[in-house]
Design a protein around this motif. Sequence first.
Motif, PDB file in Angstrom:
ATOM      1  N   ASN A 147      15.006  48.816 107.323  1.00 21.47           N
ATOM      2  CA  ASN A 147      15.311  48.567 108.759  1.00 21.47           C
ATOM      3  C   ASN A 147      15.276  46.530 109.318  1.00 21.47           C
ATOM      4  N   CYS A 165      15.208  42.367 111.702  1.00 16.31           N
ATOM      5  CA  CYS A 165      14.427  44.037 112.193  1.00 16.31           C
ATOM      6  C   CYS A 165      15.989  43.914 113.111  1.00 16.31           C
ATOM      7  N   SER A 166      16.634  44.741 112.400  1.00 19.60           N
ATOM      8  CA  SER A 166      17.729  45.256 113.760  1.00 19.60           C
ATOM      9  C   SER A 166      18.074  46.977 113.424  1.00 19.60           C
ATOM     10  N   GLY A 179      19.086  41.934 117.222  1.00 14.96           N
ATOM     11  CA  GLY A 179      17.343  42.270 116.532  1.00 14.96           C
ATOM     12  C   GLY A 179      16.145  40.525 116.995  1.00 14.96           C
ATOM     13  N   PHE A 213      14.769  48.657 120.242  1.00 14.99           N
ATOM     14  CA  PHE A 213      14.492  48.817 118.824  1.00 14.99           C
ATOM     15  C   PHE A 213      14.854  50.782 118.320  1.00 14.99           C
ATOM     16  N   LEU A 260      15.162  52.312 115.564  1.00 12.49           N
ATOM     17  CA  LEU A 260      14.992  52.190 113.716  1.00 12.49           C
ATOM     18  C   LEU A 260      16.011  53.276 113.249  1.00 12.49           C
ATOM     19  N   ALA A 296       8.933  46.547 117.342  1.00 14.84           N
ATOM     20  CA  ALA A 296       9.531  47.080 116.335  1.00 14.84           C
ATOM     21  C   ALA A 296       8.263  47.435 115.339  1.00 14.84           C
ATOM     22  N   THR A 299       7.072  51.016 117.042  1.00 14.63           N
ATOM     23  CA  THR A 299       7.888  51.862 116.504  1.00 14.63           C
ATOM     24  C   THR A 299       8.041  52.723 115.783  1.00 14.63           C
TER      25      THR A 299
END
Length: 620
Positions: free
Chosen positions: A32, A77-78, A91, A121, A123, A173, A176
């Motif tokens: 991610n 991050c996405s 993201g 998000f 992931l 992010a 999570t």
Amino acid sequence: MHYSMNLKAEPPINYFREWTNSCVDDQLIHLNVIPLEGQRPYEFLFYSDAIPRRNDGRVTSQILKRYQHVEEGGWWCSGIDLLTGEEDLWGCFKPSQPRHSYDQKKLIKYEHPPKTPTSLFALKIPLHLWHQIASRYQIEILPEDIDNNQPDFGFWQWFIAHPQIPLCITEGAKKTGALLTGGYVAIALPGIFGGYRVIRDEYGNRIGKSHLIPQLEKLANNHREIYIAFDQDTKPKTIKNVNAAIRQTGYLLTRKGCNVKVISWNPELGKGVDDLIANHGQSVFDEGYKNALPLELWKAKSFSKLTYPVNLRVNSRYLSEQHILGSISSNNLQKLDNFDLAYSTNFPAKLVGIKSAKGTGKTKLLEKIVSEAVARNQKVLVIGHRVQLVQELCQRFGLKYITEVDKKSDNKLLGIGLCIDSLHPNSQASFNPETWSDGVVIIDEIEQVIWHGLNSNTCRQNRVEILRSFKTLMQNVLGGVGQVFIADADLSDISIDYLQALAGVKLEPFIIQNDWLPGEKEAWQVFNYPETTPKRLIADLHKHIREGGKPMVCLSAQKITSKWGTRALEAYLKKQFPDLKILRIDSESLAEPNHPAYGCIKSLNQVLPKYDIVLASPSI
């Protein structure tokens, strides 16, 4: 277009360590998170057609200048677009050199694609974490559930198809990632208010109802249980915003049929859920998850919280002026902002709040405050919500209750006590708030006083005048050179916020908090009767008395027409126990000179032990 990631390549240690320090699984990070620098961050951020561009399609110089800092590098991050099942274009990018906000007051730690709606998000999950999650909830992963052609191997579709699996919602992010690593299904919002949209017109005016963002709505299916785990902050303003976000997000999820719970923990253990896990281990979060409160119960508790910074914290069975004043002196506590008093006092603020359990000596401390004010010829006003309580306070403070005041000598008095019901010009007190700008105002049991002023039937006819006088009083005292002392075992933000709103000035209250709580020896044993009638309670009371118990029974009514009021229960118990001494304390008995209860409020400790049974209405 996004670049695919080489899972074998080791990311730069600085951000990889940042994620692992948040207790995120290595493979989850690889799936991610990607390092970006130079021109590449622009490719991930500037995909919206709404971004201002030149005729040749290049982003305008103004926008490029604003985002120039991203060229220094950072991480992106996405996850998965839950609406399509494909990799999400949206993201966040965390630059190594963040820019300042427009007002220069804070750094913008995370950049999201401009001119495009925020998402969430979700992931991508490595298979071993998927199996860990399935094992936690005892759900089998079938061969057809795993789709190697999907970027998430089909995990999120599998999750949507199993509404019996709870969902955790957090912010950010990394958080999570920490929850997924611990075996919990979790998504993250880009901000606490990111779970819903508010429909507004072009001028920013609200023109419609709030609604969940489509991605979150897709997960809120078939009565799913949802846990909200936002940061545990210590700043009052931030706490209010977080609570507002939880209430609104929780409400919208509840409307979709979800069972919403809220996870809380001590902020000293860690601000974010990843900090909590990193500092104290997964088991601490597991315990918080297990003890999560249903949304309605959490809402009730959040209203009673005190989030203002505590200036003086003690842990003592009894408060004493030596203890408190000595601590203030020894700690050299500085005067707070906007502090300008007509008189020199030991308390360095205009608004002083005392939070301490019942029976710990709050009134004793207030006695000292009143005596010092009177000694320096400063006027004192005591406000309460019950006549008997204010009369008792006045007796202890050496002041006169309003009914004892001779109007001819009114101007010569340095202090009086009255109920908030009398806080208006047409009352017996002929109250004039303009005369108290340099005085000391004492409000004991402030939470109930405010409730009484806003809701009680006894204030109904004069409520507008009462509240107007109360507002003017607070404006004159807090906005002037006087002081307000409030005390309550349940002191909360509500009271402090309300007084400041009335005064129209922003003050830093001086908060004294006593953390002492009764142990087993001091605590009362409480029995709960969930039935809609008191028949079982009466039966147990009957048994208790026969076994030699000496109960004090608090009732909500007095009239003979009330089936379980003081008079009806007195008649019943006299018939059952003709040889026992029963004292009835209610508005009727307290006002009857020939009744044993007459005048007893001033000496309850001496009177009550003389009786076998005491029945009391709220008049006590």
